[in-house]
Design an enzyme around this catalytic site. Sequence first.
Site, mmCIF file in Angstrom:
data_model
loop_
_atom_site.group_PDB
_atom_site.id
_atom_site.type_symbol
_atom_site.label_atom_id
_atom_site.label_comp_id
_atom_site.label_asym_id
_atom_site.label_seq_id
_atom_site.Cartn_x
_atom_site.Cartn_y
_atom_site.Cartn_z
ATOM 1 N N HIS C 193 0.814 -1.217 0.000
ATOM 2 C CA HIS C 193 0.000 0.000 0.000
ATOM 3 C C HIS C 193 0.851 1.272 0.000
ATOM 4 O O HIS C 193 0.307 2.374 0.029
ATOM 5 C CB HIS C 193 -0.915 0.033 1.228
ATOM 6 C CG HIS C 193 -2.096 -0.883 1.125
ATOM 7 N ND1 HIS C 193 -2.288 -1.949 1.949
ATOM 8 C CD2 HIS C 193 -3.140 -0.896 0.260
ATOM 9 C CE1 HIS C 193 -3.404 -2.580 1.619
ATOM 10 N NE2 HIS C 193 -3.936 -1.965 0.589
ATOM 11 N N ARG C 223 -15.298 -4.101 1.936
ATOM 12 C CA ARG C 223 -15.264 -2.646 1.778
ATOM 13 C C ARG C 223 -15.352 -2.329 0.291
ATOM 14 O O ARG C 223 -15.147 -3.207 -0.552
ATOM 15 C CB ARG C 223 -14.000 -2.046 2.384
ATOM 16 C CG ARG C 223 -12.741 -2.351 1.590
ATOM 17 C CD ARG C 223 -11.513 -1.717 2.218
ATOM 18 N NE ARG C 223 -11.448 -0.287 1.980
ATOM 19 C CZ ARG C 223 -10.659 0.282 1.068
ATOM 20 N NH1 ARG C 223 -9.880 -0.456 0.305
ATOM 21 N NH2 ARG C 223 -10.633 1.593 0.908
ATOM 22 N N LYS C 317 -5.237 8.640 -8.571
ATOM 23 C CA LYS C 317 -6.225 7.897 -9.337
ATOM 24 C C LYS C 317 -6.139 8.192 -10.841
ATOM 25 O O LYS C 317 -6.931 7.663 -11.629
ATOM 26 C CB LYS C 317 -7.639 8.199 -8.810
ATOM 27 C CG LYS C 317 -7.866 7.613 -7.414
ATOM 28 C CD LYS C 317 -9.232 7.965 -6.858
ATOM 29 C CE LYS C 317 -9.414 7.509 -5.406
ATOM 30 N NZ LYS C 317 -9.532 6.052 -5.227
#
Lengths: 200, 322, 346
Positions: C193, C223, C317
């Site tokens: 991560h 999630r 993103k």
Amino acid sequence: MPIEPTIKSRPIYGTLSPQKGTEHLLIADAEGAQAILDLAKSAPEGFFAAAEIVYIPRASGEGHVAALKALKPARFYDGPSIAAALPRLRQTFATAHMGLRVYLAGTEGLIGQAMLAATEAGIDYSSIQTEHRGSLARRVQCVHCKGVTEDVTTQPVTCAHCGLTLFVRDHYSRRLAAFQGVCINAEDRSEQVPVEEVFP
Amino acid sequence: MSAGTTKLDVTVADVVPVNDLVTRFHFRPTAGGLLPTFSGGAHVVVEMREAGRPPRLNPYSLMSSPLDTSEYTISVRRDDVGRGGSLFMHRNVRPGDRMVVSYPVNLFSLDLRAKKHLMIAGGIGITPFVAQTAQLAAEGGNFELHYACRTASLFTYGDLLQERYGKRIHLYHDDRGEKIMLDRLLTSQPLGTHLYVCGPAPMINWVVGRAAELGWPSENVHFEHFSAPQPGLPFDATLAVSGKTIHVGEQQSLLEAIEAAGVDPPYLCRGGVCGQCETNVISYDGKFLHNDHWLSEEEHRSGCKIMPCVSRFEGKSLVLER
Amino acid sequence: MGIQFRKETFRDDFSFKNSPEHVRRFPFPFHEDSYMYAVNIEPHKPGPKGSVLEFPFDVDEHYVSEMEDRALVLAEDPLRCQSLPHMTLAGWDLLELLMVSMAESYPEHFTLTRDGDTWHWINRPLGIDDTFVFGDTSTLPYGPMEYITRQSQGDYCILDQRDGNLWMDAGIVTTQADWSLDFDIGMNFFEWHAPVPLAHEKGIFTRALKFLLNVQQGQPARRLNWTMTINPRLDTSPENYHKWGPDRTTVTPENVGDKVHLRVELQTFWRLPRSNALVFPIRCYLIKMDELATSPKWAKRLHRVIRDLPEELATYKGLTRYRPTLVEWLSKYDDGGVTSPGFGPD
């Protein structure tokens, strides 16, 4: 120049110190020799009698060979390159017993590749002592073609295998012993990015 | 976001006395079919219900083969000075009884990267290894078990393991002066060996200590430090959040007393290792009897936290954030 | 009856689209008009009938075409599916979990018959009928993880649990949001991560790891995560970034509705029984802006989320290049009025 912590996958190195163990394997390249010499100052009696030193002087380290030999390790190896030393290292690991401690010092390329050989033999990476010395040059894997470019000092860098212009990330894989290189102008190949020397 | 434990309704299929101290219990699913699959080293929490007293919940390692989930088996060593959980199992539990156990939870799992698994057991600490060796043997895993016990008559499953695995099992009888040659054992293992220890605390400390001294990295050393809750002097506590005052009986754990008051902290092990029931202390006047392996020594000294599954209190007042 | 599987592509002519029923069941990820990281993990309990949460593993109208796309990716690049040597047992755990669940949820499409270790598996949509010995890798055409995940939508990461951390030691990753399994395999939870901005500082990963280490058998969690993709391309891998990256320069005010897709990941977490590993399926759902805008509430809310997204997140993103065009397009649907609470389309 010290290595600053950036992202969590970027390895952080420490300072070598003698560990409890029955045997000790110390592997270094170039200026990494100095880290072994510094460790020797606090090493307990008999430490080097149960130790092997594997040293790759590269361009800058010939002057350290005599000092390392003077520590009187049980075995001493002076090799021309990391690649040349790896078969010997794998053999050492294959026949070693629990109680062997591993110490790595020098460039990130040396630390990464020797650590990979050690972990493949079943040593957990977090039990290995490491200390960075010398050049900040990186091994970089091109995420596109998977080729590894050695001794990268610039940002961006041209992949030695496929020729794409790669941004060198801090994201690092122990399993590949390499940083990740990603095409820097993938969205618009006409973009020109100036090349700077950032990993001297 | 609290981890809980799902329950299983089981029926006691068999009760088998193994020797003077140990009895084995076989559980089958009351509704028929198979029980959930588990991994070697897992435990279940067994609920012991007895009329006229609050239930006791004790963890026991599963010792049946993970390859056969038609039943779970546990072995219970009788503890004559304990809280009575093991005595209840020995005296009261009969074939056909219905009981409730938790889903299996594994806090002592094998490291499957190991080139070799070296196991050291003392006494009833053998039980997780019975399941782990069955799992490893089925996969062609490389293991070796060294097992010490007081006398031949108490060598629970020693014969069985030798019959199954031959030379991979080494037995040491204390009363014959047989001792594990630990240093020689630890220094002769191939690189990549993982060490597992389960047994009485002094044995765990001895093995873990020698391993560290001989250069074994902590990543390669695993131990099961489960302790059943111990009895002690009764005490009172105030649960500040729920506004209740509880009395903890001599044979009751603090966690059990909290549950009896209708407050349900999360738990997995009830043996002081998983950390789930960690509870903040708001104020206290007295001294803590910490018995867990979860909190650091610093946290033990601070008086700010307690693990109610195994730890107790002696003094004038204790207020908990529950 | 059963699901009507669409014949469609996720590359070249991009014929992927959602039927109106599938637009309505899309797992829209925003419960309010703004977005920031949170430990948004909840128990993976069955949801309403017809929703993507009805069953533990959702199979939908894109199943057959997604599996064909996966086979194409693997043929081009076998490194997208890897398992370190100690993870084979976890692969069998996953095979059992998926086969049992798929056969229970969709009996008209999948059948599993078990006779001891001899298992008979029928997958009708893909025309598979195999008998094999559970635990014996030589009786399957692939390793157990690869065999079953070539028949199951979404990426799968199998995480080994040891030393108080989770290690990404196996996986099949062909529908990813720009991360490389080949590079990340072997890393721990914090390391893989590492490139995510902001969340480390907020302590998100420390809390999430603590939760995940305690996920118990029979108590899965889930999630949602999201990003955006240009064209309905499943394989947005870093490996092929130089091939799909130029798509981001092709967004114009005229083609936003057809080209820009919201990409939602339904991530679930399952304890595996034999290996004590954790499997982390990442199921990708795509919806083009034209489809999304059939729900006025969704379009209104997405406008506000994208408009107000912190710059670091927009960059991470990959939205930077086309964000202004997208925000402008979405603003047509935003009258400034109040949106109702919750995820639903209204």
